[in-house]
Design a protein around this motif. Structure first.
Motif, mmCIF file in Angstrom:
data_model
loop_
_atom_site.group_PDB
_atom_site.id
_atom_site.type_symbol
_atom_site.label_atom_id
_atom_site.label_comp_id
_atom_site.label_asym_id
_atom_site.label_seq_id
_atom_site.Cartn_x
_atom_site.Cartn_y
_atom_site.Cartn_z
ATOM 1 N N GLY A 113 0.787 -1.221 0.000
ATOM 2 C CA GLY A 113 0.000 0.000 0.000
ATOM 3 C C GLY A 113 0.820 1.273 0.000
ATOM 4 O O GLY A 113 0.373 2.304 -0.496
ATOM 5 N N GLY A 114 2.023 1.219 0.553
ATOM 6 C CA GLY A 114 2.814 2.434 0.674
ATOM 7 C C GLY A 114 4.103 2.419 -0.114
ATOM 8 O O GLY A 114 4.991 3.242 0.123
ATOM 9 N N THR A 115 4.235 1.503 -1.068
ATOM 10 C CA THR A 115 5.465 1.447 -1.858
ATOM 11 C C THR A 115 5.471 2.560 -2.910
ATOM 12 O O THR A 115 4.430 3.097 -3.279
ATOM 13 C CB THR A 115 5.608 0.089 -2.561
ATOM 14 O OG1 THR A 115 4.531 -0.060 -3.513
ATOM 15 C CG2 THR A 115 5.573 -1.059 -1.561
ATOM 16 N N THR A 116 6.659 2.866 -3.394
ATOM 17 C CA THR A 116 6.786 3.899 -4.418
ATOM 18 C C THR A 116 5.992 3.535 -5.660
ATOM 19 O O THR A 116 5.334 4.398 -6.269
ATOM 20 C CB THR A 116 8.271 4.076 -4.785
ATOM 21 O OG1 THR A 116 9.002 4.433 -3.612
ATOM 22 C CG2 THR A 116 8.446 5.153 -5.839
ATOM 23 N N ALA A 117 6.043 2.253 -6.036
ATOM 24 C CA ALA A 117 5.329 1.821 -7.237
ATOM 25 C C ALA A 117 3.819 1.980 -7.065
ATOM 26 O O ALA A 117 3.131 2.464 -7.970
ATOM 27 C CB ALA A 117 5.680 0.370 -7.562
ATOM 28 N N ALA B 218 -3.372 2.834 2.527
ATOM 29 C CA ALA B 218 -2.542 2.730 3.730
ATOM 30 C C ALA B 218 -3.189 1.855 4.796
ATOM 31 O O ALA B 218 -2.493 1.196 5.583
ATOM 32 C CB ALA B 218 -2.264 4.121 4.285
ATOM 33 N N ALA B 219 -4.526 1.830 4.814
ATOM 34 C CA ALA B 219 -5.238 1.108 5.868
ATOM 35 C C ALA B 219 -5.381 -0.383 5.593
ATOM 36 O O ALA B 219 -5.482 -1.184 6.532
ATOM 37 C CB ALA B 219 -6.625 1.723 6.072
ATOM 38 N N ILE B 220 -5.408 -0.780 4.331
ATOM 39 C CA ILE B 220 -5.659 -2.181 3.988
ATOM 40 C C ILE B 220 -4.719 -3.153 4.693
ATOM 41 O O ILE B 220 -5.175 -4.153 5.266
ATOM 42 C CB ILE B 220 -5.624 -2.381 2.458
ATOM 43 C CG1 ILE B 220 -6.898 -1.815 1.826
ATOM 44 C CG2 ILE B 220 -5.478 -3.856 2.090
ATOM 45 C CD1 ILE B 220 -6.909 -1.858 0.308
ATOM 46 N N PRO B 221 -3.388 -2.919 4.700
ATOM 47 C CA PRO B 221 -2.511 -3.879 5.397
ATOM 48 C C PRO B 221 -2.828 -4.007 6.885
ATOM 49 O O PRO B 221 -2.732 -5.101 7.456
ATOM 50 C CB PRO B 221 -1.114 -3.294 5.176
ATOM 51 C CG PRO B 221 -1.234 -2.467 3.937
ATOM 52 C CD PRO B 221 -2.612 -1.887 4.000
ATOM 53 N N GLN B 222 -3.217 -2.896 7.521
ATOM 54 C CA GLN B 222 -3.535 -2.933 8.947
ATOM 55 C C GLN B 222 -4.845 -3.676 9.201
ATOM 56 O O GLN B 222 -4.959 -4.452 10.151
ATOM 57 C CB GLN B 222 -3.638 -1.500 9.498
ATOM 58 C CG GLN B 222 -2.491 -0.580 9.097
ATOM 59 C CD GLN B 222 -1.134 -1.145 9.458
ATOM 60 O OE1 GLN B 222 -0.973 -1.727 10.524
ATOM 61 N NE2 GLN B 222 -0.169 -0.975 8.573
ATOM 62 N N ILE B 223 -5.828 -3.438 8.344
ATOM 63 C CA ILE B 223 -7.110 -4.127 8.489
ATOM 64 C C ILE B 223 -6.935 -5.622 8.246
ATOM 65 O O ILE B 223 -7.478 -6.465 8.971
ATOM 66 C CB ILE B 223 -8.150 -3.534 7.517
ATOM 67 C CG1 ILE B 223 -8.432 -2.067 7.885
ATOM 68 C CG2 ILE B 223 -9.431 -4.347 7.536
ATOM 69 C CD1 ILE B 223 -9.277 -1.333 6.863
ATOM 70 N N ALA B 224 -6.160 -5.963 7.215
ATOM 71 C CA ALA B 224 -5.939 -7.372 6.886
ATOM 72 C C ALA B 224 -5.231 -8.104 8.015
ATOM 73 O O ALA B 224 -5.438 -9.305 8.214
ATOM 74 C CB ALA B 224 -5.133 -7.487 5.594
ATOM 75 N N ALA B 225 -4.391 -7.378 8.756
ATOM 76 C CA ALA B 225 -3.671 -8.012 9.868
ATOM 77 C C ALA B 225 -4.626 -8.558 10.929
ATOM 78 O O ALA B 225 -4.293 -9.524 11.634
ATOM 79 C CB ALA B 225 -2.700 -7.008 10.493
ATOM 80 N N LEU B 226 -5.815 -7.967 11.050
ATOM 81 C CA LEU B 226 -6.795 -8.456 12.025
ATOM 82 C C LEU B 226 -7.269 -9.871 11.684
ATOM 83 O O LEU B 226 -7.711 -10.612 12.563
ATOM 84 C CB LEU B 226 -7.991 -7.504 12.080
ATOM 85 C CG LEU B 226 -7.702 -6.077 12.565
ATOM 86 C CD1 LEU B 226 -8.961 -5.220 12.456
ATOM 87 C CD2 LEU B 226 -7.187 -6.090 13.997
ATOM 88 N N MET B 227 -7.160 -10.234 10.410
ATOM 89 C CA MET B 227 -7.585 -11.566 9.995
ATOM 90 C C MET B 227 -6.644 -12.652 10.507
ATOM 91 O O MET B 227 -6.970 -13.843 10.444
ATOM 92 C CB MET B 227 -7.682 -11.619 8.469
ATOM 93 C CG MET B 227 -8.708 -10.675 7.881
ATOM 94 S SD MET B 227 -8.787 -10.740 6.076
ATOM 95 C CE MET B 227 -9.409 -12.399 5.835
ATOM 96 N N GLY C 19 -6.932 -5.632 -1.365
ATOM 97 C CA GLY C 19 -7.559 -6.148 -0.150
ATOM 98 C C GLY C 19 -7.552 -7.672 -0.118
ATOM 99 O O GLY C 19 -7.272 -8.285 0.920
ATOM 100 N N ILE C 20 -7.853 -8.294 -1.258
ATOM 101 C CA ILE C 20 -7.828 -9.756 -1.336
ATOM 102 C C ILE C 20 -6.411 -10.276 -1.113
ATOM 103 O O ILE C 20 -6.195 -11.242 -0.373
ATOM 104 C CB ILE C 20 -8.366 -10.232 -2.700
ATOM 105 C CG1 ILE C 20 -9.827 -9.831 -2.862
ATOM 106 C CG2 ILE C 20 -8.202 -11.748 -2.845
ATOM 107 C CD1 ILE C 20 -10.392 -10.143 -4.235
ATOM 108 N N ALA C 21 -5.438 -9.639 -1.775
ATOM 109 C CA ALA C 21 -4.053 -10.087 -1.670
ATOM 110 C C ALA C 21 -3.551 -10.009 -0.232
ATOM 111 O O ALA C 21 -2.915 -10.948 0.275
ATOM 112 C CB ALA C 21 -3.159 -9.245 -2.588
ATOM 113 N N PHE C 22 -3.834 -8.913 0.453
ATOM 114 C CA PHE C 22 -3.371 -8.772 1.832
ATOM 115 C C PHE C 22 -4.143 -9.688 2.777
ATOM 116 O O PHE C 22 -3.589 -10.152 3.775
ATOM 117 C CB PHE C 22 -3.477 -7.312 2.280
ATOM 118 C CG PHE C 22 -2.230 -6.528 2.019
ATOM 119 C CD1 PHE C 22 -1.150 -6.599 2.881
ATOM 120 C CD2 PHE C 22 -2.130 -5.721 0.895
ATOM 121 C CE1 PHE C 22 0.012 -5.882 2.629
ATOM 122 C CE2 PHE C 22 -0.976 -5.009 0.634
ATOM 123 C CZ PHE C 22 0.100 -5.083 1.505
ATOM 124 N N GLY C 23 -5.415 -9.946 2.475
ATOM 125 C CA GLY C 23 -6.163 -10.887 3.295
ATOM 126 C C GLY C 23 -5.555 -12.277 3.245
ATOM 127 O O GLY C 23 -5.356 -12.932 4.273
#
Length: 200
Positions: free
Chosen positions: A25-29, A48-57, A113-117
């Motif tokens: 989510g926060g990479t230069t690319a 920015a939030a997706i990785p943090q939300i996915a961590a709850l899973m 979102g799917i990828a981080f989940g």
């Protein structure tokens, strides 16, 4: 077998670092691609939030992994699926060229979102698997060597990715860079196919 497994882990982690520097989510690319598609403050906030939300899973996933002990199977299925999704990120404008930039951007966010989940399941599997696999008498030394190698590799990989973004054709650079990121991410997890599936 254990030594071979630990060597494959280090190789996989180096490839994983390459993947991580490109994809996220926060990479230069990702920021560059999102900016190109006209991302606003809301879109950047979601990225920015997706990785943090996915961590709850990881909480429900940890229960599932603890019951099934299918760590290797999960990494080689759900993990590779998640990494393969990243190949499509830079290709979204070409896959749905008639859609507006806003639709393309939110398609990428949805895929992310799917990828981080799925990656949350990989994280749950990886830590206990490595803890069981590395013998206690060399675990500290091996982790130190691994971290040293990864630190040096991250600097070199970061510079290489930056150079690619600067030199690739402007109209295709994100398509190329995310294809590279997805492929090395798949290669990372394939390395775990050669590791012993130790169960503590």
């Amino acid at each position: 077998k254990i030594r071979r497994s630990l060597n494959f882990i280090i190789l996989g982690n180096m490839l994983g670092s390459f993947h991580g520097i490109i994809c996220g989510g926060g990479t230069t690319a990702m920021i560059g691609l999102a900016t190109e598609l006209g991302a606003n403050d809301l879109a950047f906030g979601v990225l920015a939030a997706i990785p943090q939300i996915a961590a709850l899973m990881q909480l429900p996933f940890s229960v599932m992994v603890n019951r099934t002990h299918k760590r290797k199977q999960y990494i080689l299925t759900w993990g590779i699926f998640a990494r393969a999704l990243w190949i499509t990120f830079g290709l979204v404008p070409y896959i749905i060229p008639m859609a507006s930039a806003t639709v393309q951007l939110w398609t990428i966010i949805f895929l992310m979102g799917i990828a981080f989940g799925c990656n949350s399941l990989v994280n749950v599997c990886w830590v206990p698997w490595m803890s069981d696999l590395a013998p206690i008498n060399i675990r500290g030394r091996w982790m130190s060597i691994r971290d040293s190698i990864l630190s040096a590799a991250n600097v070199l990989i970061g510079l290489f990715v930056a150079k690619l973004l600067d030199t690739l054709p402007v109209d295709t650079r994100y398509a190329i860079i995310f294809v590279i990121g997805g492929i090395v991410g798949i290669m990372d997890l394939c390395c775990f196919g050669f590791c012993e599936d130790a169960i503590g």
